[in-house]
Scaffold this active site. Structure first.
Site, PDB file in Angstrom:
ATOM      1  N   LYS A 178       0.868  -1.168   0.000  1.00 36.05           N
ATOM      2  CA  LYS A 178       0.000   0.000   0.000  1.00 36.05           C
ATOM      3  C   LYS A 178       0.910   1.225   0.000  1.00 36.05           C
ATOM      4  O   LYS A 178       1.586   1.524   0.976  1.00 36.05           O
ATOM      5  CB  LYS A 178      -0.897  -0.038   1.240  1.00 36.05           C
ATOM      6  CG  LYS A 178      -1.500   1.267   1.684  1.00 36.05           C
ATOM      7  CD  LYS A 178      -2.455   1.897   0.696  1.00 36.05           C
ATOM      8  CE  LYS A 178      -3.110   3.115   1.344  1.00 36.05           C
ATOM      9  NZ  LYS A 178      -2.137   4.183   1.701  1.00 36.05           N
ATOM     10  N   GLY A 235       2.344   3.406  11.466  1.00 34.41           N
ATOM     11  CA  GLY A 235       1.563   4.628  11.323  1.00 34.41           C
ATOM     12  C   GLY A 235       0.809   4.966  12.595  1.00 34.41           C
ATOM     13  O   GLY A 235       1.258   4.653  13.700  1.00 34.41           O
ATOM     14  N   SER A 236      -0.339   5.591  12.433  1.00 31.11           N
ATOM     15  CA  SER A 236      -1.091   6.096  13.575  1.00 31.11           C
ATOM     16  C   SER A 236      -1.704   4.962  14.389  1.00 31.11           C
ATOM     17  O   SER A 236      -2.018   3.884  13.866  1.00 31.11           O
ATOM     18  CB  SER A 236      -2.210   7.031  13.100  1.00 31.11           C
ATOM     19  OG  SER A 236      -3.259   6.298  12.506  1.00 31.11           O
ATOM     20  N   ARG A 237      -1.911   5.246  15.667  1.00 31.87           N
ATOM     21  CA  ARG A 237      -2.495   4.230  16.545  1.00 31.87           C
ATOM     22  C   ARG A 237      -3.916   3.890  16.117  1.00 31.87           C
ATOM     23  O   ARG A 237      -4.294   2.713  16.100  1.00 31.87           O
ATOM     24  CB  ARG A 237      -2.488   4.712  17.992  1.00 31.87           C
ATOM     25  CG  ARG A 237      -2.929   3.630  18.962  1.00 31.87           C
ATOM     26  CD  ARG A 237      -3.080   4.108  20.397  1.00 31.87           C
ATOM     27  NE  ARG A 237      -1.895   4.699  20.943  1.00 31.87           N
ATOM     28  CZ  ARG A 237      -1.709   4.900  22.243  1.00 31.87           C
ATOM     29  NH1 ARG A 237      -2.664   4.549  23.108  1.00 31.87           N
ATOM     30  NH2 ARG A 237      -0.612   5.459  22.687  1.00 31.87           N
ATOM     31  N   GLY A 240      -3.874   1.697  12.970  1.00 28.90           N
ATOM     32  CA  GLY A 240      -3.272   0.402  13.270  1.00 28.90           C
ATOM     33  C   GLY A 240      -4.180  -0.491  14.094  1.00 28.90           C
ATOM     34  O   GLY A 240      -4.290  -1.705  13.842  1.00 28.90           O
ATOM     35  N   GLU A 257       3.640  -0.973  14.253  1.00 26.25           N
ATOM     36  CA  GLU A 257       4.417   0.036  14.960  1.00 26.25           C
ATOM     37  C   GLU A 257       3.523   1.267  15.037  1.00 26.25           C
ATOM     38  O   GLU A 257       3.195   1.857  14.001  1.00 26.25           O
ATOM     39  CB  GLU A 257       5.719   0.357  14.234  1.00 26.25           C
ATOM     40  CG  GLU A 257       6.598   1.307  15.016  1.00 26.25           C
ATOM     41  CD  GLU A 257       7.799   1.779  14.234  1.00 26.25           C
ATOM     42  OE1 GLU A 257       8.158   2.965  14.375  1.00 26.25           O
ATOM     43  OE2 GLU A 257       8.364   0.986  13.454  1.00 26.25           O
ATOM     44  N   CYS A 294      10.128   7.899  14.762  1.00 29.39           N
ATOM     45  CA  CYS A 294       9.391   7.137  15.762  1.00 29.39           C
ATOM     46  C   CYS A 294      10.195   6.970  17.045  1.00 29.39           C
ATOM     47  O   CYS A 294       9.632   6.624  18.089  1.00 29.39           O
ATOM     48  CB  CYS A 294       8.986   5.779  15.200  1.00 29.39           C
ATOM     49  SG  CYS A 294      10.324   4.915  14.370  1.00 29.39           S
ATOM     50  N   GLU A 386       1.130  11.598  22.047  1.00 27.20           N
ATOM     51  CA  GLU A 386       2.286  11.648  21.153  1.00 27.20           C
ATOM     52  C   GLU A 386       2.215  12.905  20.294  1.00 27.20           C
ATOM     53  O   GLU A 386       1.282  13.085  19.517  1.00 27.20           O
ATOM     54  CB  GLU A 386       2.351  10.419  20.253  1.00 27.20           C
ATOM     55  CG  GLU A 386       3.597  10.409  19.385  1.00 27.20           C
ATOM     56  CD  GLU A 386       3.652   9.226  18.426  1.00 27.20           C
ATOM     57  OE1 GLU A 386       4.759   8.805  18.070  1.00 27.20           O
ATOM     58  OE2 GLU A 386       2.574   8.736  18.021  1.00 27.20           O
TER      59      GLU A 386
END
Length: 524
Positions: A178, A235-237, A240, A257, A294, A386
């Site tokens: 992607k 990427g973003s929480r 994910g 991650e 990160c 974050e």
């Protein structure tokens, strides 16, 4: 306007579009020339079908075929290094030199070559033979892997060339990548080179496929599809966790991650001994790459007092006087603004000048905030918001016991660092907090900022949730990263000639050769 083609089953074809998007240059805020398609489910379905077939074909080929592909891909990337980095610079605002051309691109090709070596060597598969019971096992490919790359590393973590990609292919799996919407042109260039390498080295044409974007529903549906072997996401929480929920529902392994604030504790002796030096080290690390790593040190815990005040004042001076970098996208800019607001609402005070951003490009002021240890412990979740970018939070602790409590209230992180006095006078404090820190992070550092992530076999780029989806795996470090995209295959009383070569008592005579674009077994 022209819409870029997608790569499915070894062919460049016009997407079955459900929409289009157009990236922007963050250095100017101006749209970039081309548009890119949002693929409908028919494209996803076709890619999964082709990947499923490629997975079967890859099983019949030797590991040398995968190794040669990865090596050749690295060579092709190096041959086009300047044009790739120029496009990545246009799409991300990251500088060509030294960041992209001299650091990130060499890291990318190094990862590909390390993965090639691991594939050819085969020891990553951990072949195990119980001769007495005639039971044998090894790790084998898991099937098509979907890789979602992040926005902050357009090369080294790219879904078309980064660490997840390299590990998945080295383990014997086809990849459906992607592309990231912030740098789709860079992804297109890498996909073209990947296809060229596939054709030159005789791999199945659908070993690497690429879609630029899908609807949220179709992206989730792909991860939950029975044809998908595993997925990797950086990427973003929020995104994910949505993917993880779907994957978990059907038992598909997914490696995430998500977020990390990477706590740094400076103990009293270190602060007295070299506070000025540490202020410079912290500022450089925090503002490097506009804080878009990160492993950026987003939380610093200091013992309150005169030495801490001097450290903070030096950091404020450096934050205010340092150039304001360009953020990767307008989305990053918006999210960073929201994160700073959330931290301030939780009780943090902004110490730096908030008027230094450049409105002509995507940017936010270099921002340093401060909160007391007591205030942090009252709202630990909000104080751990974050702030992805050139922002950090300083927490002033009244005692080593309070520092232990702060560390105990932290979520899982990729890294954690403790600075202590060189004469070991901080050892008592260190011994009290190290066990707490150790349980909260994947990688523990001493006297070193966490920003760099070496591509070493011993590296762990992972950690307890939400730094990653599973604390037992790493996204960086070969050969360990390959096992994420494998399943353990056991052979019980299987006849010798039917076993994989690595499990045979004696390897069969003959060697694999690439002849006219096809791998065949020829006599030695």
């Amino acid at each position: 306007m022209y819409s870029a083609p997608v790569l499915i089953a070894g062919e460049w074809r016009q997407a079955a579009e459900s929409g289009r998007f157009q990236p922007a240059n963050p250095s100017t805020r101006a749209p970039i020339e081309h548009q890119y398609p949002v693929s409908s489910w028919s494209d996803c379905d076709a890619a999964l079908d082709a990947a499923e077939q490629a997975a079967q074909e890859l099983k019949s080929l030797p590991a040398q075929a995968r190794a040669r592909f990865l090596e050749r891909f690295a060579e092709l990337i190096e041959a086009e290094a300047e044009s790739i980095c120029a496009r990545a610079h246009e799409e991300t605002g990251l500088p060509v030199k030294p960041r992209l051309l001299e650091v990130e691109l060499p890291r990318t090709t190094n990862q590909l070559r390390q993965a090639a070596s691991a594939a050819a060597d085969g020891s990553w598969a951990r072949a195990t033979i119980d001769t007495a019971a005639n039971i044998r096992s090894l790790h084998g490919p898991i099937g098509p892997v979907i890789v979602f790359g992040p926005n902050n590393f357009p090369l080294a973590f790219n879904g078309l060339a980064g660490g997840d990609f390299a590990a998945a292919v080295a383990a014997g799996n086809p990849v459906i990548a992607k592309a990231h919407s912030a740098h789709p042109g860079t992804c297109l260039m890498l996909a073209k080179l990947a296809l060229q390498a596939i054709k030159e080295t005789g791999l199945p044409l659908a070993t690497v496929q690429m879609l630029y974007a899908t609807s949220r529903a179709d992206g989730l549906k792909m991860v939950g599809d029975s044809r998908t072997g595993a997925a990797a996401f950086t990427g973003s929480r929020a995104a994910g966790l949505a993917l993880k929920q779907v994957a978990d529902a059907v038992g598909t392994p997914i490696y995430l991650e998500l977020s990390s604030i990477n706590p740094v504790v400076v103990l009293p002796g270190a602060l007295r001994e070299r506070g000025n030096e540490l202020a410079e080290e912290f500022t450089s690390s925090c503002l490097m790459g506009t804080g878009q790593f990160c492993t950026n040190p987003g939380l610093v815990i200091l013992p309150s007092g005169k030495d801490a005040e001097q450290f903070v004042n030096l950091c404020v001076e450096r934050f205010n006087s340092s150039p304001v970098g360009t953020l990767l996208s307008a989305g990053v800019e918006t999210n960073l603004s929201r994160a700073v607001e959330e931290l301030q609402t939780a009780g943090a005070t902004c110490l730096t000048d908030n008027t230094t951003a450049d409105p002509t490009r995507v940017s936010r002021p270099n921002t340093l905030l401060r909160v007391t240890g007591q205030a942090f412990l009252q709202q630990p979740e909000r104080c751990q918001t974050e702030a992805f970018g050139n922002t950090a939070l300083i927490v002033e602790s009244d005692s080593i016991d309070e520092t232990r409590q702060i560390l105990g209230a932290l979520e899982g992180n990729l890294t954690g660092c403790i600075y202590s006095a060189r004469d070991d006078s901080d050892d008592s404090d260190y011994n009290q907090i190290e066990p707490v820190m150790r349980n909260k992070v994947g990688r523990l550092l001493n006297d070193k900022m966490p920003t760099g992530v070496a591509v070493s076999p011993a590296m762990n780029h992972g950690g307890p949730f939400p730094a990653s989806g599973h604390p037992g795996f790493t996204a960086v470090g070969i050969p360990a990263s390959l096992t994420r995209f494998s399943k353990l295959d056991c052979y019980d009383n299987v006849r010798a000639h039917r076993l994989p070569p690595a499990l045979q008592d004696e390897n069969p005579t003959g060697a694999w050769r690439l002849v006219d674009g096809e791998w065949t077994k020829a006599p030695l």
